[in-house]
Design a protein around this motif. Structure first.
Motif, mmCIF file in Angstrom:
data_model
loop_
_atom_site.group_PDB
_atom_site.id
_atom_site.type_symbol
_atom_site.label_atom_id
_atom_site.label_comp_id
_atom_site.label_asym_id
_atom_site.label_seq_id
_atom_site.Cartn_x
_atom_site.Cartn_y
_atom_site.Cartn_z
ATOM 1 N N GLY A 68 -1.695 -5.603 -10.690
ATOM 2 C CA GLY A 68 -2.887 -4.767 -10.635
ATOM 3 C C GLY A 68 -2.737 -3.641 -9.629
ATOM 4 N N VAL A 69 -3.551 -2.589 -9.828
ATOM 5 C CA VAL A 69 -3.544 -1.440 -8.931
ATOM 6 C C VAL A 69 -4.988 -1.099 -8.585
ATOM 7 C CG1 VAL A 69 -2.950 1.000 -8.682
ATOM 8 C CG2 VAL A 69 -1.445 -0.507 -9.983
ATOM 9 N N ASN A 70 -5.285 -1.037 -7.295
ATOM 10 C CA ASN A 70 -6.581 -0.569 -6.819
ATOM 11 C C ASN A 70 -6.338 0.753 -6.101
ATOM 12 O OD1 ASN A 70 -7.068 -3.225 -7.522
ATOM 13 N ND2 ASN A 70 -8.599 -3.519 -5.946
ATOM 14 N N THR A 71 -7.198 1.742 -6.351
ATOM 15 C CA THR A 71 -7.031 3.040 -5.712
ATOM 16 C C THR A 71 -8.275 3.414 -4.933
ATOM 17 O OG1 THR A 71 -7.822 4.222 -7.658
ATOM 18 C CG2 THR A 71 -5.445 3.915 -7.478
ATOM 19 N N LEU A 72 -8.075 4.280 -3.937
ATOM 20 C CA LEU A 72 -9.201 4.814 -3.191
ATOM 21 C C LEU A 72 -8.827 6.190 -2.691
ATOM 22 C CD1 LEU A 72 -8.988 4.449 0.313
ATOM 23 C CD2 LEU A 72 -8.457 2.226 -0.599
ATOM 24 N N VAL A 73 -9.836 7.035 -2.507
ATOM 25 C CA VAL A 73 -9.614 8.378 -1.985
ATOM 26 C C VAL A 73 -10.350 8.483 -0.663
ATOM 27 C CG1 VAL A 73 -9.976 10.846 -2.334
ATOM 28 C CG2 VAL A 73 -9.389 9.387 -4.271
ATOM 29 N N ARG A 74 -9.575 8.728 0.400
ATOM 30 C CA ARG A 74 -10.196 8.961 1.707
ATOM 31 C C ARG A 74 -10.386 10.457 1.854
ATOM 32 N NH1 ARG A 74 -6.869 9.213 6.869
ATOM 33 N NH2 ARG A 74 -7.040 11.376 6.249
ATOM 34 N N LYS A 75 -11.618 10.884 2.010
ATOM 35 C CA LYS A 75 -11.909 12.302 2.167
ATOM 36 C C LYS A 75 -11.329 12.794 3.485
ATOM 37 C CE LYS A 75 -14.225 12.598 -1.616
ATOM 38 N NZ LYS A 75 -13.602 13.254 -2.765
ATOM 39 N N GLY A 76 -10.879 14.042 3.510
ATOM 40 C CA GLY A 76 -10.259 14.609 4.702
ATOM 41 C C GLY A 76 -11.227 14.667 5.871
ATOM 42 N N LYS A 77 -10.730 14.313 7.040
ATOM 43 C CA LYS A 77 -11.554 14.315 8.246
ATOM 44 C C LYS A 77 -11.478 15.681 8.921
ATOM 45 C CE LYS A 77 -10.422 9.531 9.408
ATOM 46 N NZ LYS A 77 -9.816 8.685 10.449
ATOM 47 N N THR A 78 -12.535 16.024 9.660
ATOM 48 C CA THR A 78 -12.507 17.219 10.490
ATOM 49 C C THR A 78 -12.044 16.821 11.873
ATOM 50 O OG1 THR A 78 -14.308 18.217 9.242
ATOM 51 C CG2 THR A 78 -13.890 19.106 11.421
ATOM 52 N N THR A 106 0.836 -1.192 0.000
ATOM 53 C CA THR A 106 0.000 0.000 0.000
ATOM 54 C C THR A 106 0.879 1.253 0.000
ATOM 55 O OG1 THR A 106 -1.617 -1.234 1.292
ATOM 56 C CG2 THR A 106 -1.917 1.131 1.178
ATOM 57 N N PHE A 107 0.528 2.194 -0.878
ATOM 58 C CA PHE A 107 1.272 3.445 -0.990
ATOM 59 C C PHE A 107 0.323 4.630 -0.924
ATOM 60 C CE2 PHE A 107 4.006 0.440 -3.189
ATOM 61 C CZ PHE A 107 5.260 0.761 -2.686
ATOM 62 N N LYS A 108 0.828 5.734 -0.374
ATOM 63 C CA LYS A 108 0.148 7.017 -0.464
ATOM 64 C C LYS A 108 0.615 7.605 -1.786
ATOM 65 C CE LYS A 108 -0.071 11.217 2.332
ATOM 66 N NZ LYS A 108 0.478 11.819 3.555
ATOM 67 N N VAL A 109 -0.323 8.018 -2.640
ATOM 68 C CA VAL A 109 0.042 8.501 -3.972
ATOM 69 C C VAL A 109 -0.507 9.908 -4.211
ATOM 70 C CG1 VAL A 109 0.233 6.203 -4.988
ATOM 71 C CG2 VAL A 109 -1.957 7.364 -5.034
ATOM 72 N N HIS A 110 0.010 10.550 -5.255
ATOM 73 C CA HIS A 110 -0.428 11.896 -5.627
ATOM 74 C C HIS A 110 -1.903 11.859 -5.999
ATOM 75 C CE1 HIS A 110 -0.743 15.627 -7.937
ATOM 76 N NE2 HIS A 110 0.327 16.028 -7.268
ATOM 77 N N ARG A 111 -2.618 12.911 -5.643
ATOM 78 C CA ARG A 111 -4.076 12.969 -5.839
ATOM 79 C C ARG A 111 -4.467 12.854 -7.311
ATOM 80 N NH1 ARG A 111 -8.686 12.894 -5.467
ATOM 81 N NH2 ARG A 111 -10.188 14.066 -4.272
ATOM 82 N N GLU A 112 -3.616 13.330 -8.224
ATOM 83 C CA GLU A 112 -3.938 13.340 -9.653
ATOM 84 C C GLU A 112 -3.436 12.104 -10.397
ATOM 85 O OE1 GLU A 112 -5.508 16.050 -11.275
ATOM 86 O OE2 GLU A 112 -5.851 16.807 -9.250
ATOM 87 N N ALA A 113 -2.710 11.215 -9.705
ATOM 88 C CA ALA A 113 -2.077 10.075 -10.374
ATOM 89 C C ALA A 113 -3.118 9.051 -10.838
ATOM 90 C CB ALA A 113 -1.085 9.406 -9.437
ATOM 91 N N THR A 114 -2.912 8.512 -12.042
ATOM 92 C CA THR A 114 -3.792 7.480 -12.569
ATOM 93 C C THR A 114 -3.218 6.111 -12.239
ATOM 94 O OG1 THR A 114 -2.635 7.376 -14.677
ATOM 95 C CG2 THR A 114 -4.438 8.980 -14.496
ATOM 96 N N LYS A 115 -4.033 5.075 -12.423
ATOM 97 C CA LYS A 115 -3.569 3.713 -12.150
ATOM 98 C C LYS A 115 -2.393 3.342 -13.045
ATOM 99 C CE LYS A 115 -7.883 1.844 -10.361
ATOM 100 N NZ LYS A 115 -8.853 0.751 -10.435
ATOM 101 N N ALA A 116 -2.426 3.763 -14.307
ATOM 102 C CA ALA A 116 -1.326 3.465 -15.238
ATOM 103 C C ALA A 116 -0.033 4.147 -14.789
ATOM 104 C CB ALA A 116 -1.700 3.916 -16.644
ATOM 105 N N GLN A 117 -0.134 5.397 -14.330
ATOM 106 C CA GLN A 117 1.042 6.113 -13.846
ATOM 107 C C GLN A 117 1.599 5.454 -12.587
ATOM 108 O OE1 GLN A 117 -0.810 9.977 -13.492
ATOM 109 N NE2 GLN A 117 0.413 10.794 -15.183
ATOM 110 N N ILE A 118 0.715 5.009 -11.692
ATOM 111 C CA ILE A 118 1.139 4.350 -10.456
ATOM 112 C C ILE A 118 1.855 3.046 -10.786
ATOM 113 C CG2 ILE A 118 0.328 3.232 -8.342
ATOM 114 C CD1 ILE A 118 -2.008 5.338 -8.401
#
Length: 98
Positions: free
Chosen positions: A56-66, A30-42
């Motif tokens: 294979g590459v699976n991605t997810l975006v965790r929305k910022g917490k308050t 598991t890696f933290k990746v740039h917000r704009e990076a695509t699966k192909a770039q990763i």
């Protein structure tokens, strides 16, 4: 903007948590990746930087917490994660730096 990302820009850092460590037994890292990076770039960045074969590459975006810090409200930034499945026999030691 996403076209000009280098391999070092795409991969921000490895994520070392209990869940990520358990997943490493199944050839997943598991890696933290740039917000704009695509699966192909990763995929291209992981293969180039670590000299491994990515299946294979699976991605997810965790929305910022308050969160509250010293009585003040603040918002954490959004975080994009990539869970990378490596080919059989390939490993990445995330305890060493890039």
């Amino acid at each position: 903007m996403s076209h000009s990302l280098t391999h070092y820009d795409v991969i921000v850092s490895p994520i070392i948590t209990e869940k990520a460590t358990l997943a490493s037994e199944y050839n997943r890292v598991t890696f933290k990746v740039h917000r704009e990076a695509t699966k192909a770039q990763i995929k291209a960045a992981i293969e180039a930087l670590f000299n491994v074969k990515v299946e294979g590459v699976n991605t997810l975006v965790r929305k910022g917490k308050t969160k509250f810090f010293r009585g003040r409200r603040g918002t954490q930034a959004d975080l994009k994660k990539a869970i990378v499945r490596l080919a059989e026999g390939h490993t990445i030691d995330v305890t060493t730096g890039l």
